[in-house]
Design an enzyme around this catalytic site. Structure first.
Site, mmCIF file in Angstrom:
data_model
loop_
_atom_site.group_PDB
_atom_site.id
_atom_site.type_symbol
_atom_site.label_atom_id
_atom_site.label_comp_id
_atom_site.label_asym_id
_atom_site.label_seq_id
_atom_site.Cartn_x
_atom_site.Cartn_y
_atom_site.Cartn_z
ATOM 1 N N ASN A 298 -2.492 -11.112 -14.623
ATOM 2 C CA ASN A 298 -1.942 -11.266 -13.403
ATOM 3 C C ASN A 298 -3.018 -10.522 -12.471
ATOM 4 O OD1 ASN A 298 -0.616 -11.583 -11.052
ATOM 5 N ND2 ASN A 298 0.800 -10.063 -11.673
ATOM 6 N N SER B 7 -47.710 27.682 19.574
ATOM 7 C CA SER B 7 -47.133 28.031 18.338
ATOM 8 C C SER B 7 -46.110 29.380 18.392
ATOM 9 C CB SER B 7 -48.140 28.211 17.305
ATOM 10 O OG SER B 7 -48.743 26.862 17.019
ATOM 11 N N ARG C 259 -29.416 15.969 14.504
ATOM 12 C CA ARG C 259 -27.857 16.182 14.711
ATOM 13 C C ARG C 259 -27.601 15.538 15.851
ATOM 14 N NH1 ARG C 259 -27.747 22.143 14.456
ATOM 15 N NH2 ARG C 259 -25.398 21.750 14.946
ATOM 16 N N ASP D 93 -4.668 -1.946 -3.714
ATOM 17 C CA ASP D 93 -5.561 -1.501 -4.779
ATOM 18 C C ASP D 93 -6.447 -2.771 -5.546
ATOM 19 O OD1 ASP D 93 -3.382 -2.741 -6.413
ATOM 20 O OD2 ASP D 93 -3.309 -1.054 -7.648
ATOM 21 N N THR E 287 6.981 -3.195 -6.970
ATOM 22 C CA THR E 287 6.428 -4.256 -5.803
ATOM 23 C C THR E 287 7.220 -5.100 -5.201
ATOM 24 O OG1 THR E 287 5.452 -5.514 -7.894
ATOM 25 C CG2 THR E 287 4.270 -4.205 -7.142
ATOM 26 N N ALA F 162 0.821 -1.028 -0.026
ATOM 27 C CA ALA F 162 -0.035 0.014 0.021
ATOM 28 C C ALA F 162 0.860 1.413 0.196
ATOM 29 C CB ALA F 162 -0.808 -0.129 1.140
ATOM 30 N N GLN G 238 8.358 1.923 3.286
ATOM 31 C CA GLN G 238 8.993 1.751 1.936
ATOM 32 C C GLN G 238 9.076 3.274 1.678
ATOM 33 O OE1 GLN G 238 7.237 0.730 -1.474
ATOM 34 N NE2 GLN G 238 8.993 -0.339 -2.425
ATOM 35 N N ARG H 277 -2.328 7.409 -11.246
ATOM 36 C CA ARG H 277 -3.413 7.726 -12.124
ATOM 37 C C ARG H 277 -4.724 7.984 -11.482
ATOM 38 N NH1 ARG H 277 -1.983 1.724 -14.252
ATOM 39 N NH2 ARG H 277 -1.155 1.650 -12.397
HETATM 40 C C1 UD1 Z 1 0.932 -4.975 -10.644
HETATM 41 C C2 UD1 Z 1 1.373 -6.190 -11.283
HETATM 42 C C3 UD1 Z 1 0.718 -6.588 -12.504
HETATM 43 C C4 UD1 Z 1 -0.515 -7.043 -12.087
HETATM 44 C C5 UD1 Z 1 -1.451 -5.899 -11.610
HETATM 45 C C6 UD1 Z 1 -2.642 -6.437 -10.772
HETATM 46 C C7 UD1 Z 1 3.990 -5.742 -10.977
HETATM 47 C C8 UD1 Z 1 5.279 -5.362 -11.342
HETATM 48 N N1 UD1 Z 1 2.914 -5.638 -11.608
HETATM 49 O O1 UD1 Z 1 0.681 -3.983 -11.677
HETATM 50 O O2 UD1 Z 1 1.387 -7.683 -13.142
HETATM 51 O O3 UD1 Z 1 -1.276 -7.376 -13.335
HETATM 52 O O4 UD1 Z 1 -0.563 -5.391 -10.260
HETATM 53 O O5 UD1 Z 1 -3.159 -5.537 -10.260
HETATM 54 O O6 UD1 Z 1 3.899 -6.152 -9.733
HETATM 55 N N2 UD1 Z 1 3.150 -0.855 -4.320
HETATM 56 C C9 UD1 Z 1 4.138 -0.509 -3.427
HETATM 57 N N3 UD1 Z 1 5.227 -0.026 -3.834
HETATM 58 C C10 UD1 Z 1 5.722 0.081 -4.671
HETATM 59 C C11 UD1 Z 1 5.129 -0.034 -5.857
HETATM 60 C C12 UD1 Z 1 3.723 -0.718 -5.719
HETATM 61 O O7 UD1 Z 1 3.548 -0.781 -2.095
HETATM 62 O O8 UD1 Z 1 7.022 0.471 -4.898
HETATM 63 C C13 UD1 Z 1 1.754 -1.190 -4.283
HETATM 64 C C14 UD1 Z 1 0.779 -0.326 -4.467
HETATM 65 O O9 UD1 Z 1 0.448 0.735 -3.591
HETATM 66 C C15 UD1 Z 1 -0.327 -1.083 -5.179
HETATM 67 C C16 UD1 Z 1 0.496 -2.420 -5.595
HETATM 68 O O10 UD1 Z 1 1.717 -2.336 -4.906
HETATM 69 O O11 UD1 Z 1 -1.220 -1.192 -4.080
HETATM 70 C C17 UD1 Z 1 0.546 -2.422 -7.099
HETATM 71 O O12 UD1 Z 1 1.266 -1.377 -7.643
HETATM 72 P P1 UD1 Z 1 0.779 -0.988 -8.946
HETATM 73 O O13 UD1 Z 1 1.729 0.124 -9.512
HETATM 74 O O14 UD1 Z 1 -0.635 -0.343 -9.102
HETATM 75 O O15 UD1 Z 1 1.063 -2.059 -9.984
HETATM 76 P P2 UD1 Z 1 0.425 -2.466 -11.310
HETATM 77 O O16 UD1 Z 1 0.892 -1.505 -12.458
HETATM 78 O O17 UD1 Z 1 -1.215 -2.507 -11.012
HETATM 79 CA CA CA Z 2 -2.747 -1.519 -9.661
#
Ligand code: UD1
Ligand code: CA
Length: 447
Positions: free
Chosen positions: A169, A403, A331, A102, A78, A9, A72, A15
């Site tokens: 995925n 009233s 309220r 997410d 990820t 998270a 982090q 986006r």
């Molecule tokens: C990721 C997957 C993708 C998958 C998709 C599905 C990778 C490289 N790709 O892509 O294959 O289809 O999810 O939902 O894993 N996050 C961190 N730290 C970071 C980066 C991300 O905590 O440095 C967390 C984000 O907050 C989020 C999750 O990891 O909750 C996924 O990150 P996001 O950038 O949304 O990955 P996707 O591009 O959706």
């Molecule tokens: Ca995502």
């Protein structure tokens, strides 16, 4: 087998185009990441570890005591995110479940099946996939002839023929823990300067360790949130889930499409909810009530057999058989006892209305205690604010407020006392006394 969990998270959610970190955007009335935390609760022996980064303080506050957080500092992907949990979790379990904040609609039962898939897999890990027509930017799954996963190709790295692949995925994984903690540091830096968790598939295959995929059967669970369009789609699915559960539990929703019930709400059987009604927060509604249309109730307790029509009720308490509306506003701290009737254009704040009180039209009651069976005439106002502080009004049982009476607090109106229409009452009125005029004066004793 002992299982621990990591929830990712830390991302900003670029986006979403928002100042709020993605994990905190409300979904079904809760910060998004709380849905994943609820799904994970009960699946693991220890509380999950949440990897936080963007808006760390606020995200940590939303996590509360339900999990442990690690920061982090830089969002390097990820794979890098999972690495942050190593210090807390390495050596602590046989399996590690990794989930993404997410992906809030994935159910506990699905994560449970993923754990079971990995329990039966002697290889490195198991992952959730879905077959879907709309790829939504998800990584594409390449399978080996034996059915195990060969690679995950990220959307922006996929060749045109790979983009046509419909198995995606989902972003849920269950790892052999020892293998995970030993392998994370072998993830190479991508062209984008990130460490992708998804590269662990190649690393596993290079070692002859199989990666298995569990194909999810409900594509609705796989709605991930990258944009506000996705957020609205997820909201609609979650709402439909919640509404269906209440209908199955014996609540009538006349128009589920315009009924908004947050996940913390409880409703008794045989209650009927009419269109355009929102029930929010920690609201509890009793049995056999009629709620709406056009009603908002937040963080309130409503007893059995109440009727609430076209009204707004916030942090209030209604006992049994209370009738309010249309256009009533309760309220914070409004407490209406059994059988109270409050009609149109009334407002009650921080006040107790005793059993059987009638307040039919255009009134404001604030900072007051109203006794049993008091009648509050149309246009009655408790003038509770003197410019500096709020003052209290007490109206004792059986009193009759004429009233358009102004009750200038602090003030006590005695039992069975009466005020004349249009009176401005500035001094306490004894029991059984009739007052009239501006300022009000006693004209008669009733006993
Ligand atoms: C990721 C997957 C993708 C998958 C998709 C599905 C990778 C490289 N790709 O892509 O294959 O289809 O999810 O939902 O894993 N996050 C961190 N730290 C970071 C980066 C991300 O905590 O440095 C967390 C984000 O907050 C989020 C999750 O990891 O909750 C996924 O990150 P996001 O950038 O949304 O990955 P996707 O591009 O959706
Ligand atoms: Ca995502």
């Amino acid at each position: 087998m002992k299982t621990t969990a990591v929830l990712l998270a830390a991302g900003k959610g670029t986006r979403m185009r928002s100042r709020t970190p993605k994990a905190l955007h409300p979904l079904g009335g809760l910060p998004m990441l709380r849905h994943s935390l609820e799904a994970l609760a009960g699946l693991t022996s220890a509380p999950p570890v949440v990897v936080i980064g963007h808006g760390a303080e606020a995200v940590q506050a939303a996590v509360g005591a339900s999990a442990r957080c690690v920061v982090q500092a830089e969002q390097l992907g990820t794979g890098h995110a999972v690495m942050q949990a190593a210090e807390i979790l390495a050596g602590q379990s046989d399996l590690v479940l990794v989930a993404q904040a997410d992906m809030p609609l994935i159910r506990a039962a699905t994560y449970q099946r993923l754990i079971e898939t990995q329990q039966a897999n002697p290889g490195a890990f198991s992952m959730l996939t879905v077959i879907a027509e709309d790829p939504r930017g998800f990584g594409r799954i390449l399978r080996k002839p034996d059915g195990s996963v060969q690679a995950i190709i990220e959307d922006h790295e996929a060749a045109p023929e790979q983009k046509a692949i419909r198995e995606l995925n989902v972003g849920g994984y269950c790892f052999n823990a020892a293998w995970l903690w030993a392998s994370l540091e072998r993830i190479p830096l991508s062209a984008k300067g990130e460490y992708y968790l998804t590269d662990l598939v190649r690393i596993a295959n290079d070692e002859g360790m199989a990666v298995q995929a569990l194909v999810m059967d409900d594509p609705q669970e796989t709605i991930g949130i990258n944009t506000r369009v996705h957020l609205a789609e997820a909201e609609a699915i979650l709402r439909a889930r919640i509404n269906r559960a209440w209908m199955e539990a014996g609540v009538t929703l006349v128009d589920p499409a315009t009924t908004y019930i947050e996940s913390g709400v409880r409703i008794g059987a045989d209650t009927v909810i009419h269109p355009s009604t929102s029930l929010r927060g920690q609201t509890v509604i009793g049995a056999e009530c009629v709620i709406g249309p056009n009603t908002l109730i937040a963080d309130s307790q409503v007893g059995d057999a109440c009727t609430i029509l076209a009204s707004v009720v916030e942090s209030a308490r209604l006992e049994r058989r209370v009738e309010i509306g249309p256009y009533a506003h309760l309220r914070k701290g409004a407490h209406l006892a059994e059988g109270v009737h409050m009609g149109n254009f009334g407002e009650v704040k921080n006040a107790y209305l005793g059993p059987g009180v009638k307040m039919g039209h255009f009134s404001y009651i604030g900072d007051a205690t109203i006794g049993r069976d008091v009648n509050i005439g149309a246009g009655t106002i408790t003038a509770n604010y003197d410019g500096e502080k709020k003052n209290h009004t007490e109206i004792d049982e059986g009193a009759f407020i004429g009233s358009d009476t102004m009750l200038v607090a602090p003030l006590r109106i005695g039992k069975r006392a009466r005020t004349g229409a249009g009176s401005v009452v500035t001094k306490d009125v004894p029991d059984d006394t009739v007052v009239v005029g501006i300022p009000a004066r006693a004209i008669r004793k009733l006993k």
